[in-house]
Design a protein around this motif. Structure first.
Motif, mmCIF file in Angstrom:
data_model
loop_
_atom_site.group_PDB
_atom_site.id
_atom_site.type_symbol
_atom_site.label_atom_id
_atom_site.label_comp_id
_atom_site.label_asym_id
_atom_site.label_seq_id
_atom_site.Cartn_x
_atom_site.Cartn_y
_atom_site.Cartn_z
ATOM 1 N N GLY A 54 81.679 -11.136 12.062
ATOM 2 C CA GLY A 54 80.577 -10.969 10.964
ATOM 3 C C GLY A 54 81.481 -10.646 9.666
ATOM 4 N N SER A 55 82.542 -10.072 9.883
ATOM 5 C CA SER A 55 83.385 -9.839 8.601
ATOM 6 C C SER A 55 84.067 -11.159 7.988
ATOM 7 C CB SER A 55 84.551 -8.754 8.958
ATOM 8 O OG SER A 55 83.978 -7.510 9.095
ATOM 9 N N ALA A 56 84.106 -12.123 8.576
ATOM 10 C CA ALA A 56 84.504 -13.545 8.217
ATOM 11 C C ALA A 56 83.343 -13.911 7.272
ATOM 12 C CB ALA A 56 84.940 -14.339 9.314
ATOM 13 N N ALA A 57 82.167 -13.770 7.987
ATOM 14 C CA ALA A 57 80.810 -14.119 7.150
ATOM 15 C C ALA A 57 80.839 -13.458 6.065
ATOM 16 C CB ALA A 57 79.722 -13.993 8.161
ATOM 17 N N ASP A 58 80.860 -11.942 5.966
ATOM 18 C CA ASP A 58 80.938 -11.556 4.857
ATOM 19 C C ASP A 58 81.909 -11.625 3.628
ATOM 20 O OD1 ASP A 58 78.707 -9.761 6.038
ATOM 21 O OD2 ASP A 58 80.117 -8.072 6.444
ATOM 22 N N ALA A 59 83.259 -11.970 4.174
ATOM 23 C CA ALA A 59 84.223 -12.415 3.132
ATOM 24 C C ALA A 59 83.693 -13.736 2.453
ATOM 25 C CB ALA A 59 85.489 -12.967 4.111
ATOM 26 N N GLN A 60 82.995 -14.893 3.227
ATOM 27 C CA GLN A 60 82.679 -15.988 2.675
ATOM 28 C C GLN A 60 81.466 -15.668 1.647
ATOM 29 O OE1 GLN A 60 83.074 -18.320 6.933
ATOM 30 N NE2 GLN A 60 82.075 -19.310 5.228
ATOM 31 N N HIS A 61 80.487 -14.744 2.185
ATOM 32 C CA HIS A 61 79.530 -14.487 1.267
ATOM 33 C C HIS A 61 79.800 -13.881 -0.074
ATOM 34 C CE1 HIS A 61 75.395 -11.988 1.325
ATOM 35 N NE2 HIS A 61 75.731 -12.422 0.036
#
Length: 209
Positions: free
Chosen positions: A67-74
């Motif tokens: 989920g933190s990878a998704a937040d980084a992309q976001h």
């Protein structure tokens, strides 16, 4: 109004689930309030550091897992495209290191998963750039190694963490730690809210409001 469930599972109606919704949402809100009151100065300082890096021609790299990878992309997308500005501002250079699956899998295969982000920092990071590491535990080995490598490269380091900050906190120039343990969900909810505030402040600081 509470609606009763007609399922055959014997759940006893939806009332207890509504209580769970209220409990989870209110806890998340209180957690955000706690972080805001404790760390508003650190959050503003993070935004100022990022804005200054952009003024100097630098870029922001972001990394995290799951989920933190998704937040980084976001958050990288909010910077490269735009967030809330009413003008068509210039793109701001931000790269989510988790976005390239070929690089991630090659790095994991050739060097081990703990090294994948450090390898990409080596490729893209330059002195004066910023690395933002996201880790709900504060102990993600690949994020930790990336921040260590970034410092060796004379890059600035920021971290959004959870729990007590873990091993990563000492390797960040600035860190915000969400005081929640046992699950990643509530920490991630705080991280994306913090990220949005930081991006909004960056746009204001650069005059794009």
């Amino acid at each position: 109004m509470t609606q009763q469930c007609n399922c055959s599972e014997g759940c006893g109606g939806s009332g207890r689930y509504e209580e769970l919704v209220l409990e989870r949402m209110l806890y998340s809100a209180r957690l955000k309030e706690s972080v805001a009151r404790r760390d508003s100065d650190v959050i503003a300082a993070m935004a100022a550091m990022i804005a200054e890096t952009f003024r100097n021609g630098g870029k922001v790299l972001l990394c995290g897992n799951g989920g933190s990878a998704a937040d980084a992309q976001h958050l990288a997308a909010e910077l490269t495209i735009r967030y809330r500005s009413s003008v068509n501002r210039p793109a701001l250079p931000a790269i989510a290191l988790s976005a390239d699956t070929s690089a991630l899998t090659a790095g994991a295969n050739d060097f081990g998963f703990d090294e994948v982000f450090a390898r990409l920092v080596e490729a893209y990071g330059r002195p004066g750039d910023i690395l933002v590491g996201l880790s709900t535990s504060g102990n993600s080995p690949n994020v930790l190694k990336a921040l260590r490598f970034a410092r060796q490269r004379d890059m600035k380091t920021l971290a959004l963490l959870g729990g007590d900050g873990g091993e990563i906190k000492p390797h960040a120039d600035l860190a915000v730690v969400v005081p929640h343990t046992g699950s990643a969900d509530r920490v991630q909810e705080c991280h994306i809210a913090l990220g949005h505030v930081i991006v909004e402040l960056v746009e204001k600081m650069l005059g794009y409001d």
